[in-house]
Design a protein around this motif. Structure first.
Motif, PDB file in Angstrom:
ATOM      1  N   THR A   1      10.161  31.838  80.194  1.00 57.60           N
ATOM      2  CA  THR A   1      11.358  32.245  80.921  1.00 57.60           C
ATOM      3  C   THR A   1      12.602  31.746  80.195  1.00 57.60           C
ATOM      4  OG1 THR A   1      11.431  30.254  82.304  1.00 57.60           O
ATOM      5  CG2 THR A   1      10.131  32.118  83.120  1.00 57.60           C
TER       6      THR A   1
ATOM      7  N   SER B   1      16.640  30.419  80.764  1.00 58.02           N
ATOM      8  CA  SER B   1      17.629  29.873  81.701  1.00 58.02           C
ATOM      9  C   SER B   1      18.955  29.728  80.983  1.00 58.02           C
ATOM     10  CB  SER B   1      17.178  28.509  82.237  1.00 58.02           C
ATOM     11  OG  SER B   1      15.951  28.603  82.933  1.00 58.02           O
TER      12      SER B   1
ATOM     13  N   GLN C   1       6.371  30.424  86.739  1.00 60.48           N
ATOM     14  CA  GLN C   1       7.628  30.741  86.079  1.00 60.48           C
ATOM     15  C   GLN C   1       8.700  29.708  86.433  1.00 60.48           C
ATOM     16  OE1 GLN C   1       7.191  34.532  88.189  1.00 60.48           O
ATOM     17  NE2 GLN C   1       7.547  35.567  86.247  1.00 60.48           N
TER      18      GLN C   1
ATOM     19  N   LYS D   1      12.451  27.910  86.026  1.00 62.88           N
ATOM     20  CA  LYS D   1      13.855  28.202  85.709  1.00 62.88           C
ATOM     21  C   LYS D   1      14.718  26.972  86.000  1.00 62.88           C
ATOM     22  CE  LYS D   1      13.941  32.823  84.876  1.00 62.88           C
ATOM     23  NZ  LYS D   1      14.886  33.823  85.291  1.00 62.88           N
TER      24      LYS D   1
ATOM     25  N   SER E   1       8.978  36.056  89.751  1.00 63.75           N
ATOM     26  CA  SER E   1      10.017  36.148  88.706  1.00 63.75           C
ATOM     27  C   SER E   1      11.419  35.902  89.265  1.00 63.75           C
ATOM     28  CB  SER E   1       9.978  37.524  88.027  1.00 63.75           C
ATOM     29  OG  SER E   1       8.727  37.787  87.476  1.00 63.75           O
TER      30      SER E   1
ATOM     31  N   SER F   1      15.259  35.042  89.906  1.00 67.11           N
ATOM     32  CA  SER F   1      16.527  34.900  89.196  1.00 67.11           C
ATOM     33  C   SER F   1      17.606  34.587  90.227  1.00 67.11           C
ATOM     34  CB  SER F   1      16.905  36.182  88.449  1.00 67.11           C
ATOM     35  OG  SER F   1      16.119  36.356  87.297  1.00 67.11           O
TER      36      SER F   1
ATOM     37  N   THR G   1      14.959  39.591  84.454  1.00 68.01           N
ATOM     38  CA  THR G   1      15.818  38.460  84.112  1.00 68.01           C
ATOM     39  C   THR G   1      17.262  38.876  84.342  1.00 68.01           C
ATOM     40  OG1 THR G   1      14.306  37.558  82.459  1.00 68.01           O
ATOM     41  CG2 THR G   1      16.625  36.961  82.252  1.00 68.01           C
TER      42      THR G   1
END
Length: 639
Positions: A102, A104, A150, A152, A229, A231, A290
């Motif tokens: 991932t 960031s 995942q 972040k 996932s 965001s 993303t």
């Protein structure tokens, strides 16, 4: 047995190969097929499954793309340079990679993370060992079969400290396969996709993370259908962070922050909508969104990878309706053409589809499409056009599992696994297409056009003159109708006049995984297909069974006939790990006895499967081997 076979309507079988086994190893093994056109533009793509990390990689002010690919043979971290016009340059491999990569955006910096680690040297070393993050406890419950993991970095609550947000996709309730009742209802549970917050209770220099807490929306724990996932970004431009999630299939969900920047409160999830109010669904599954300001207009867009390795942009229009951003439909990014790529787990069949004297490629893929890749110059190797999806009955030809067509369950609803063969099935002088797929229902598409301009009618079931009820794999919840041929999923139908009586027969796996001969015959004016005979045997004088596994492990065999060792007898070439296996014909004349001699090459092409076909690009009457690989690329034995 004749050495030279004149049935040009099933080119996979014709002739012999130029290079021997040893010679193939000496000449560089399997090489990827190139488009050979520097001016051609095609969809940007890696191998099976794209994990995108958009960024200005080279510092020139425009948005480049880094993409992680976790699967064989394309596994690696790749850089696509944007030369300024969003037609990206071909991929450059940065180094190794893995799943669950991932990106960031922390302050002015960019971090690539894998579970529990950061990778500050990804630009020069790819995803190597990495550096551990401060949180060392495991979030994974092994009993739940976690696949998506995942991580972040984001300041979730606006306190100036960078927190961790982790999306976990679990399969514990789902199980795996063979869980339908007799009506086709899935009796196991769903996939789960939850989002965990790990607050930084230390400092920015020395972070310390609290125990994870589940993020909630509308007072309930967020639970996507696998692979969330997450965001976090200000999608609606009101100064606080909203949440956007994907799932394992194709859905994107927006959770508005109805609280504040420092006291977030997420509302119930809503589908992403276009300006027309249509819910956005990605074309394929295993999506990885993303959030980033892709076009530099000040709002947060989405860059989304999907199962076939392609990457799309979904632009935020900046307009709000009922407090929710509206979006443009997904647009797939473009690159300068390099290696020929057709989806993922490509299944090629080489044939002169448009009757212009050279061999084109008819290719199935995981998504259930059937594509034609046109040979443009009859070179050796040829120059190729981009894949074009075929139509049947006036509609794009796509076979999908839907909620109950895959033995491995409803999470595979968007998969099709088409495996085509091309030949004149009805003997009218025009090439038709026969397809097996994820269903195991063998279909044929009649060419109602001309030899030069083929046009496919809607699908018809391939029928067999069964003496009683048609057989089926024991684990199928559904039963074939009428005389329908139902066999093991994801296996090659091979059309060929095996007994040399002038009629095209069918060779393929039967419902129990044995390679079988379906003889063609005439009954008056009608062509019929007779029940299968197990005439193929192994060198222990047993019926040749190419797969004895059950349910999800069944089927999956792709094959072609060719005289690999140039002894005048047709051998079998079949998919395998790492690439393809040679089953040498050791029978006496007229007998079909095969000895497994193992892999024909060294290059690893498969985590799941490959698919062989043959070509004669130099027109010497001898067939060379072309192999469709897991990454959607096609590999041939270079001379």
């Amino acid at each position: 047995m004749k050495r030279w076979i004149s049935n040009l309507l099933c080119l996979t079988f014709v002739g012999t190969i130029v290079a021997s086994h040893a010679a193939a190893e000496e000449t560089g093994d399997l090489q990827p097929l190139k488009y050979r056109d520097p001016n051609l533009v095609v969809d940007l793509g890696v191998g099976l499954w794209a994990w995108p990390a958009p960024m200005d990689f080279d510092g020139d002010g425009d948005m480049d793309l880094v993409v992680a690919c976790p699967d064989k043979p394309y596994r690696g971290l790749y850089y696509f340079e944007n030369p300024g016009n969003e037609v990206f340059l071909p991929a450059v491999r940065l180094g190794p990679s893995s799943s669950n990569v991932t990106v960031s955006y922390v302050g002015d910096g960019i971090e690539l993370l894998t579970p529990g680690k950061r990778h500050p040297e990804f630009k020069t070393k790819g995803i190597g060992k990495g550096e551990p993050l401060a949180f060392t406890k495991s979030l994974v419950d092994k009993s739940q079969r976690t696949r998506a993991n995942q991580w972040k970095l984001v300041d979730y609550d606006g306190d100036g400290l960078t927190d961790l947000v982790v999306g976990l996709g679990t399969w514990g309730d789902y199980g795996w396969d063979d869980a339908y009742d007799q009506q086709g209802n899935w009796t196991n549970g769903p996939l789960h996709g939850q989002v965990h917050l790990l607050r930084n209770i230390g400092t920015e220099e020395k972070p310390e993370y609290a125990d994870p807490q589940l993020l909630e929306a509308d007072g309930k724990p967020i639970d996507m259908y696998g692979m969330p996932s997450p965001s976090l970004a200000d999608f609606d431009g009101d100064g606080d962070l909203d949440l956007l999630c994907g799932d394992f299939i194709d859905r994107l969900t927006y959770f508005e922050n109805s609280g504040t920047r420092t006291e977030p409160k997420l509302a119930a999830g809503r589908d992403l909508l276009t300006d027309d109010g249509e819910a956005i669904r990605m074309e394929l599954c295993m999506i990885v969104p993303t959030a980033v300001d892709w076009d530099g207009d000040g709002d947060q867009d989405l860059v989304v990878g999907q199962e076939d390795g392609r990457v799309a942009v979904i632009e935020n229009t900046g307009r709000l309706v009922d407090g929710q951003p509206r979006w443009l439909p997904p647009r797939f990014l473009q690159q300068q053409a390099d290696e020929v790529k057709v989806g993922a787990l490509v299944t090629p069949y080489s044939v002169d589809w448009d009757n212009d004297g050279d061999e084109d490629l008819i290719c199935g893929d995981t998504a259930g499409f059937v594509n034609v890749v046109e040979n443009l110059d009859d070179g050796n190797p040829p120059r190729w056009a981009p894949p074009v999806r075929l139509k049947a009955g006036g509609e794009t030809l796509r076979i999908e599992a839907g909620p109950n067509g895959s033995i491995q369950g409803p999470c595979e609803t968007k998969w099709g696994y088409t495996v085509p063969c091309v030949a004149d099935w009805d003997h009218d002088g025009r090439l038709d297409i026969m397809i097996n797929s994820i269903w195991g229902k063998v279909l044929w598409y009649r060419n109602v056009g001309t030899p030069e301009e083929p046009e496919l009618a809607a699908a018809q079931a391939v029928e067999v003159e069964w003496p009683s009820a048609p057989p089926k794999p024991a684990w199928n919840w559904w039963s074939p109708q009428g005389k329908q041929l139902a066999t093991q999923w994801r296996t090659s139908p091979v059309i060929y006049d095996l007994n040399e009586d002038g009629l095209n027969d069918l060779v393929m796996l039967d419902h129990e995984g044995y390679l079988a001969f379906f003889k063609r015959a005439r009954e008056g004016e009608r062509l019929v297909l007779l029940p299968p005979e197990r005439i193929f045997r192994n060198d222990a004088d047993e019926p040749l069974r190419l797969n004895d596994r059950t349910a999800g492990g069944s089927g999956r065999r792709k094959l072609t006939f060719m005289d690999w060792d140039r002894d005048g007898k047709l051998d079998l070439v079949v998919n395998s790990k790492p690439n393809i296996d040679w089953l040498r014909n050791v029978g006496d004349d007229g007998e079909w006895v095969f000895k497994d001699e193992g892999p024909l090459a060294k290059r690893e092409l498969a985590g799941h499967t490959t698919c062989p076909t043959t070509v004669d690009w130099d027109h010497d009457g001898q067939r060379e081997l072309l192999v469709g690989a897991e990454d959607g690329r096609l590999y041939y034995f270079a001379e």
